[in-house]
Design a protein around this motif. Structure first.
Motif, short mmCIF file in Angstrom:
data_model
loop_
_atom_site.label_atom_id
_atom_site.label_comp_id
_atom_site.label_asym_id
_atom_site.label_seq_id
_atom_site.Cartn_x
_atom_site.Cartn_y
_atom_site.Cartn_z
N ARG A 192 -22.35 106.37 5.14
CA ARG A 192 -21.59 107.39 5.84
C ARG A 192 -21.83 108.77 5.25
NH1 ARG A 192 -17.55 105.34 9.42
NH2 ARG A 192 -17.31 107.51 10.07
N ALA A 193 -22.22 108.82 3.98
CA ALA A 193 -22.50 110.09 3.32
C ALA A 193 -23.90 110.60 3.61
CB ALA A 193 -22.31 109.94 1.81
N GLY A 194 -24.67 109.85 4.38
CA GLY A 194 -26.01 110.30 4.73
C GLY A 194 -27.10 109.79 3.84
N GLY A 195 -26.84 108.70 3.12
CA GLY A 195 -27.86 108.09 2.28
C GLY A 195 -28.20 106.69 2.76
N GLU A 196 -29.21 106.10 2.16
CA GLU A 196 -29.60 104.73 2.47
C GLU A 196 -29.42 103.89 1.22
OE1 GLU A 196 -30.30 101.58 4.53
OE2 GLU A 196 -30.34 103.57 5.47
N PRO A 197 -28.38 103.03 1.17
CA PRO A 197 -28.19 102.19 -0.01
C PRO A 197 -29.33 101.18 -0.12
CG PRO A 197 -26.70 101.54 1.74
CD PRO A 197 -27.38 102.77 2.22
N ILE A 198 -29.92 101.10 -1.30
CA ILE A 198 -31.09 100.23 -1.44
C ILE A 198 -30.76 98.94 -2.18
CG2 ILE A 198 -32.71 102.14 -1.29
CD1 ILE A 198 -33.02 102.02 -4.32
N ALA A 199 -29.51 98.78 -2.57
CA ALA A 199 -29.10 97.53 -3.21
C ALA A 199 -27.60 97.38 -3.03
CB ALA A 199 -29.46 97.53 -4.70
N GLY A 200 -27.13 96.16 -3.15
CA GLY A 200 -25.72 95.90 -2.94
C GLY A 200 -25.50 95.11 -1.66
N ILE A 201 -24.30 94.63 -1.50
CA ILE A 201 -23.98 93.74 -0.40
C ILE A 201 -22.79 94.31 0.36
CG2 ILE A 201 -23.32 91.40 0.27
CD1 ILE A 201 -24.50 90.44 -2.40
N ASP A 202 -22.99 94.69 1.61
CA ASP A 202 -21.89 95.17 2.43
C ASP A 202 -20.82 94.08 2.55
OD1 ASP A 202 -22.43 97.90 3.83
OD2 ASP A 202 -24.36 96.87 3.91
N GLY A 203 -19.60 94.40 2.15
CA GLY A 203 -18.50 93.47 2.29
C GLY A 203 -18.49 92.35 1.27
N GLY A 204 -19.49 92.30 0.39
CA GLY A 204 -19.55 91.24 -0.61
C GLY A 204 -19.11 91.71 -1.97
N ARG A 205 -19.33 90.90 -2.97
CA ARG A 205 -18.95 91.25 -4.33
C ARG A 205 -20.09 92.00 -5.01
NH1 ARG A 205 -14.32 89.12 -6.06
NH2 ARG A 205 -13.39 87.36 -4.94
N ASP A 217 -37.76 96.20 -8.69
CA ASP A 217 -37.43 96.07 -7.27
C ASP A 217 -37.05 97.37 -6.59
OD1 ASP A 217 -37.87 93.42 -7.63
OD2 ASP A 217 -35.76 92.84 -7.63
N GLN A 218 -36.53 98.35 -7.33
CA GLN A 218 -35.96 99.53 -6.71
C GLN A 218 -36.82 100.76 -6.97
OE1 GLN A 218 -33.58 98.56 -4.92
NE2 GLN A 218 -33.06 96.64 -5.92
N ASP A 219 -36.82 101.66 -6.03
CA ASP A 219 -37.49 102.94 -6.19
C ASP A 219 -36.59 104.02 -5.58
OD1 ASP A 219 -39.36 104.90 -6.68
OD2 ASP A 219 -40.50 104.52 -4.84
N PRO A 220 -35.47 104.31 -6.25
CA PRO A 220 -34.48 105.20 -5.65
C PRO A 220 -34.89 106.67 -5.70
CG PRO A 220 -33.78 104.58 -7.85
CD PRO A 220 -35.02 103.78 -7.56
N ASP A 221 -34.40 107.41 -4.72
CA ASP A 221 -34.52 108.87 -4.78
C ASP A 221 -33.40 109.47 -5.63
OD1 ASP A 221 -36.71 108.98 -2.92
OD2 ASP A 221 -35.25 108.59 -1.32
N LEU A 222 -32.30 108.72 -5.77
CA LEU A 222 -31.13 109.20 -6.51
C LEU A 222 -30.33 108.01 -6.97
CD1 LEU A 222 -28.82 112.13 -5.61
CD2 LEU A 222 -27.80 109.85 -5.81
N VAL A 223 -29.72 108.14 -8.15
CA VAL A 223 -28.83 107.10 -8.68
C VAL A 223 -27.40 107.64 -8.67
CG1 VAL A 223 -28.26 105.62 -10.63
CG2 VAL A 223 -30.65 106.15 -10.13
N LEU A 224 -26.49 106.86 -8.10
CA LEU A 224 -25.08 107.21 -8.09
C LEU A 224 -24.38 106.35 -9.14
CD1 LEU A 224 -22.77 108.77 -6.60
CD2 LEU A 224 -22.48 106.70 -5.21
#
Length: 295
Positions: A192-205, A217-224
């Protein structure tokens, strides 16, 4: 109505509904509405020692869970004295708050005839539904409607601001030692903030991983960096561990305790703050104290 809130998010929802005067018991983590913890009985405290590092917290939580020990202490006598009509609790995460089963056992033992509402949202939409549920249970459905309309209008404003913008690949971390990938509503917040989450589970733990796996596995443009239960200063401090692992990736630290992991109205504040970090030319800067963009 006399409301005992055994969940900081629920306390915040009650306050946002204009029902703070109805609160008769809270937890040690309840800080919204401001000052509520100093004026109401605190009936839930942590069982963990103070001053632990993230790694120590992870180790002790795992050890207590393996021994079936509680992560929180419930003051049953204080809860009985509060004599609530409505008790707000959760079963979403035994690490994050007192579980509903403990509350139910206590109410039975104390012979308290109170309505229990379990607040267990897993997604962003379910958080908004939970706000409506608390409003209805507290006898204030109209206040819930007004609050939800305001939150939905703010989300729509962010949607319009980031529409058509390039979407950076965002690696959100809910813990840094060991690293945890996010679950529940956090990926949706990034989206919703205009990013693309590259890991994690929607609605999961949220799930533990390793820095080696992240590098592979990851090649992020930014780390939150949004460590569960920690404010902005601690998130900035813990970001140093991330910097050592991903030295060439921009990092944004966020007050996760207030704006990311607490399933209440301020998730919208968190989305607005993250949207500014991702799209500073399109989304206004949030008030100080919510995010820090690290160079």
């Amino acid at each position: 109505m006399r409301i005992a809130s055994l969940l900081p998010a629920a306390t915040e929802i009650v306050g946002a509904l204009g029902l703070a005067d109805d609160l008769v018991a809270v937890t040690f983590e309840c800080d919204r509405p401001e000052g509520i913890r100093a004026t109401r009985p605190v009936v839930v405290d942590t069982a963990l020692p103070a001053g632990l590092t993230p790694g120590e917290i992870d180790r002790i939580v795992r050890e207590r869970a393996a021994r079936d020990l509680p992560q929180y202490d419930l003051d049953r006598e204080a809860l009985r004295d509060a004599a609530p009509d409505l008790v707000l609790t959760q079963d979403l995460c035994r690490v994050c708050a007192l579980p509903a089963s403990t509350v139910a056992d206590a109410l039975d033992a104390l012979d308290l005839d109170a309505t229990v509402l379990t607040v267990d949202p897993h997604t962003l939409d379910e958080v908004l539904d939970a706000i409506a549920g608390v409003a209805t249970a507290a006898g204030a459905p109209d206040a819930g409607t007004v609050l939800l309309e305001t939150l939905q209008d703010r989300l729509a404003t962010v949607d319009r601001a980031v529409a058509g913008m390039p979407r950076p690949r965002v690696l959100a971390l809910e813990w840094v030692d060991p690293p945890f990938l996010p679950g529940h509503w956090v990926p949706a917040m990034v989206r919703r903030a205009g990013g693309e989450p590259i890991a994690g589970i929607d609605g999961g733990r949220s799930v533990a991983t390793t820095w080696e796996q992240i590098a592979e596995d990851q090649d992020p443009d930014l780390v939150l960096v949004a460590p569960c239960g920690f404010g902005l200063a601690d998130a900035v401090a813990q970001a140093s561990a991330v910097r050592g692992q991903l030295p060439n990736t921009p990092i944004v630290a966020v007050d996760s305790a207030s704006y990311v992991v607490r399933a209440g109205p301020r998730l919208v504040d968190g989305i607005e703050a993250i949207a500014h970090a991702l799209h500073p030319d399109a989304v206004p800067a949030p008030p100080p104290g919510r995010i820090t963009v690290l160079s």
